[in-house]
Design a protein around this motif. Structure first.
Motif, PDB file in Angstrom:
ATOM      1  N   MET A 115       0.856  -1.176   0.000  1.00  0.00           N
ATOM      2  CA  MET A 115       0.000   0.000   0.000  1.00  0.00           C
ATOM      3  C   MET A 115       0.895   1.230   0.000  1.00  0.00           C
ATOM      4  SD  MET A 115      -2.792   1.124   2.859  1.00  0.00           S
ATOM      5  CE  MET A 115      -1.624   1.280   4.194  1.00  0.00           C
ATOM      6  N   ALA A 116       0.428   2.294  -0.619  1.00  0.00           N
ATOM      7  CA  ALA A 116       1.150   3.565  -0.603  1.00  0.00           C
ATOM      8  C   ALA A 116       0.296   4.607   0.094  1.00  0.00           C
ATOM      9  CB  ALA A 116       1.475   4.012  -2.026  1.00  0.00           C
ATOM     10  N   GLY A 117       0.946   5.613   0.635  1.00  0.00           N
ATOM     11  CA  GLY A 117       0.235   6.710   1.271  1.00  0.00           C
ATOM     12  C   GLY A 117       0.947   8.015   0.993  1.00  0.00           C
ATOM     13  N   ILE A 118       0.191   9.040   0.712  1.00  0.00           N
ATOM     14  CA  ILE A 118       0.755  10.376   0.496  1.00  0.00           C
ATOM     15  C   ILE A 118       0.363  11.245   1.679  1.00  0.00           C
ATOM     16  CG2 ILE A 118       0.760  12.451  -0.930  1.00  0.00           C
ATOM     17  CD1 ILE A 118      -0.077  10.697  -3.301  1.00  0.00           C
ATOM     18  N   ILE A 119       1.361  11.792   2.362  1.00  0.00           N
ATOM     19  CA  ILE A 119       1.128  12.781   3.420  1.00  0.00           C
ATOM     20  C   ILE A 119       1.333  14.142   2.776  1.00  0.00           C
ATOM     21  CG2 ILE A 119       1.884  13.685   5.648  1.00  0.00           C
ATOM     22  CD1 ILE A 119       2.988  10.850   6.267  1.00  0.00           C
ATOM     23  N   HIS A 120       0.281  14.925   2.690  1.00  0.00           N
ATOM     24  CA  HIS A 120       0.348  16.235   2.031  1.00  0.00           C
ATOM     25  C   HIS A 120       0.829  17.301   3.009  1.00  0.00           C
ATOM     26  CE1 HIS A 120      -2.349  14.057  -0.698  1.00  0.00           C
ATOM     27  NE2 HIS A 120      -1.869  14.866  -1.614  1.00  0.00           N
ATOM     28  N   VAL A 121       1.919  17.977   2.658  1.00  0.00           N
ATOM     29  CA  VAL A 121       2.406  19.090   3.482  1.00  0.00           C
ATOM     30  C   VAL A 121       2.010  20.436   2.878  1.00  0.00           C
ATOM     31  CG1 VAL A 121       4.306  17.778   4.500  1.00  0.00           C
ATOM     32  CG2 VAL A 121       4.705  19.102   2.409  1.00  0.00           C
ATOM     33  N   SER A 122       1.351  20.385   1.737  1.00  0.00           N
ATOM     34  CA  SER A 122       0.810  21.587   1.114  1.00  0.00           C
ATOM     35  C   SER A 122      -0.493  21.195   0.429  1.00  0.00           C
ATOM     36  CB  SER A 122       1.803  22.172   0.102  1.00  0.00           C
ATOM     37  OG  SER A 122       2.037  21.256  -0.946  1.00  0.00           O
ATOM     38  N   PRO A 123      -1.321  22.185   0.115  1.00  0.00           N
ATOM     39  CA  PRO A 123      -2.560  21.852  -0.596  1.00  0.00           C
ATOM     40  C   PRO A 123      -2.224  21.215  -1.948  1.00  0.00           C
ATOM     41  CG  PRO A 123      -2.607  24.133   0.154  1.00  0.00           C
ATOM     42  CD  PRO A 123      -1.212  23.621   0.371  1.00  0.00           C
ATOM     43  N   ALA A 124      -3.063  20.306  -2.384  1.00  0.00           N
ATOM     44  CA  ALA A 124      -2.905  19.684  -3.699  1.00  0.00           C
ATOM     45  C   ALA A 124      -4.217  19.880  -4.445  1.00  0.00           C
ATOM     46  CB  ALA A 124      -2.574  18.202  -3.548  1.00  0.00           C
ATOM     47  N   THR A 125      -4.194  20.766  -5.419  1.00  0.00           N
ATOM     48  CA  THR A 125      -5.395  21.049  -6.206  1.00  0.00           C
ATOM     49  C   THR A 125      -5.225  20.486  -7.609  1.00  0.00           C
ATOM     50  OG1 THR A 125      -4.566  23.158  -7.035  1.00  0.00           O
ATOM     51  CG2 THR A 125      -5.757  23.199  -4.918  1.00  0.00           C
ATOM     52  N   ALA A 167      -6.426  17.615  -2.070  1.00  0.00           N
ATOM     53  CA  ALA A 167      -6.147  17.398  -0.651  1.00  0.00           C
ATOM     54  C   ALA A 167      -5.709  18.702  -0.002  1.00  0.00           C
ATOM     55  CB  ALA A 167      -5.058  16.343  -0.487  1.00  0.00           C
ATOM     56  N   GLU A 168      -5.927  18.762   1.293  1.00  0.00           N
ATOM     57  CA  GLU A 168      -5.479  19.897   2.112  1.00  0.00           C
ATOM     58  C   GLU A 168      -4.210  19.511   2.849  1.00  0.00           C
ATOM     59  OE1 GLU A 168      -6.937  22.871   2.111  1.00  0.00           O
ATOM     60  OE2 GLU A 168      -8.469  22.138   0.723  1.00  0.00           O
ATOM     61  N   ARG A 169      -3.519  20.511   3.398  1.00  0.00           N
ATOM     62  CA  ARG A 169      -2.354  20.246   4.250  1.00  0.00           C
ATOM     63  C   ARG A 169      -2.768  19.291   5.369  1.00  0.00           C
ATOM     64  NH1 ARG A 169       1.803  24.071   5.192  1.00  0.00           N
ATOM     65  NH2 ARG A 169       1.394  23.841   7.399  1.00  0.00           N
ATOM     66  N   GLY A 170      -1.969  18.259   5.569  1.00  0.00           N
ATOM     67  CA  GLY A 170      -2.239  17.318   6.647  1.00  0.00           C
ATOM     68  C   GLY A 170      -3.073  16.124   6.232  1.00  0.00           C
ATOM     69  N   ASP A 171      -3.701  16.185   5.057  1.00  0.00           N
ATOM     70  CA  ASP A 171      -4.464  15.028   4.572  1.00  0.00           C
ATOM     71  C   ASP A 171      -3.521  13.912   4.171  1.00  0.00           C
ATOM     72  OD1 ASP A 171      -6.837  16.421   4.853  1.00  0.00           O
ATOM     73  OD2 ASP A 171      -7.159  16.713   2.697  1.00  0.00           O
ATOM     74  N   VAL A 172      -4.003  12.690   4.330  1.00  0.00           N
ATOM     75  CA  VAL A 172      -3.255  11.508   3.892  1.00  0.00           C
ATOM     76  C   VAL A 172      -4.156  10.741   2.927  1.00  0.00           C
ATOM     77  CG1 VAL A 172      -2.124   9.362   4.578  1.00  0.00           C
ATOM     78  CG2 VAL A 172      -2.021  11.367   6.082  1.00  0.00           C
ATOM     79  N   VAL A 173      -3.611  10.371   1.782  1.00  0.00           N
ATOM     80  CA  VAL A 173      -4.318   9.543   0.815  1.00  0.00           C
ATOM     81  C   VAL A 173      -3.607   8.201   0.757  1.00  0.00           C
ATOM     82  CG1 VAL A 173      -4.982   9.273  -1.609  1.00  0.00           C
ATOM     83  CG2 VAL A 173      -5.004  11.543  -0.565  1.00  0.00           C
ATOM     84  N   PHE A 174      -4.348   7.136   1.078  1.00  0.00           N
ATOM     85  CA  PHE A 174      -3.815   5.769   0.965  1.00  0.00           C
ATOM     86  C   PHE A 174      -4.364   5.164  -0.312  1.00  0.00           C
ATOM     87  CE2 PHE A 174      -3.628   6.277   5.614  1.00  0.00           C
ATOM     88  CZ  PHE A 174      -2.332   5.826   5.860  1.00  0.00           C
ATOM     89  N   PHE A 175      -3.518   4.437  -1.034  1.00  0.00           N
ATOM     90  CA  PHE A 175      -4.024   3.698  -2.189  1.00  0.00           C
ATOM     91  C   PHE A 175      -3.320   2.354  -2.247  1.00  0.00           C
ATOM     92  CE2 PHE A 175      -1.183   7.083  -3.313  1.00  0.00           C
ATOM     93  CZ  PHE A 175      -0.260   6.566  -4.204  1.00  0.00           C
ATOM     94  N   HIS A 176      -4.060   1.382  -2.766  1.00  0.00           N
ATOM     95  CA  HIS A 176      -3.682  -0.020  -2.630  1.00  0.00           C
ATOM     96  C   HIS A 176      -3.855  -0.708  -3.971  1.00  0.00           C
ATOM     97  CE1 HIS A 176      -4.470  -4.220  -1.514  1.00  0.00           C
ATOM     98  NE2 HIS A 176      -3.762  -3.989  -0.434  1.00  0.00           N
TER      99      HIS A 176
END
Length: 176
Positions: A115-125, A167-176
């Motif tokens: 599984m992968a996860g992205i921890i966003h430290v900045s907004p992602a539009t 995503a917003e700062r602090g959001d985490v997106v997991f994908f599998h």
């Protein structure tokens, strides 16, 4: 992650990026090949390094954060093993896209437990080039043409038709 945690992670992210840029090493992780040419991404950049937790206690704490581990174990079960981490920075105006692909071919695991996860430290539009996905394609299983360099994959799943995952700062997106 809360605002204070993200502020610390972002500062460490910026420090690590400055360090790798100063090193003069070839750290551009931009994909190459015809798919990138078709996307007009010839002069783009993705700065990267691996195993960020080895360079920063803050990033080690993030991986051990109770909420992060709660989400990871909810998806994978209790036996979670860290394979590696990556840091990616896509500079404004020059950030390179990643073509549609599946990570499984790069990191195959028994029982498809990677599984992968992205921890966003900045907004992602969407305008900034956030992650894009095709909802439901995970149910198709492994796709032989999904290594990112396949014309068949690009024709079937063009990046511009994929769903943006803002995503917003602090959001985490997991994908599998």
């Amino acid at each position: 992650f809360n605002a204070k945690e993200v502020q610390e992670l972002e500062a460490e992210f910026d420090r690590i990026v400055a360090q790798i840029v100063q090193s003069g090493e070839a750290v551009n992780a931009k994909w190459s090949g015809p798919e990138m040419e078709k996307m007009g991404a010839a002069d783009t950049v993705v700065l990267h390094t691996h195993n960020v937790q080895q360079y920063s206690a803050a990033w080690t704490r993030a991986l051990l954060h109770p909420k992060f581990l709660e989400a990871a174990t909810a998806i994978l079960g209790p036996n979670v093993v860290l394979h590696h981490t990556k840091l990616f920075q896509k500079p404004a105006e020059l950030g390179a896209p990643f073509p549609m692909h599946q990570d499984w071919g790069y990191f195959p695991t028994e029982l498809d437990t990677m599984m992968a996860g992205i921890i966003h430290v900045s907004p992602a539009t969407d305008a900034m080039g956030c992650l894009r996905v095709y909802p439901g394609t995970h149910k198709l299983g492994r796709m032989d043409e999904a290594m990112g360099g396949s014309d068949l994959l690009l024709e079937k799943y063009p990046i511009e038709a994929a769903t943006p995952l803002e995503a917003e700062r602090g959001d985490v997106v997991f994908f599998h």
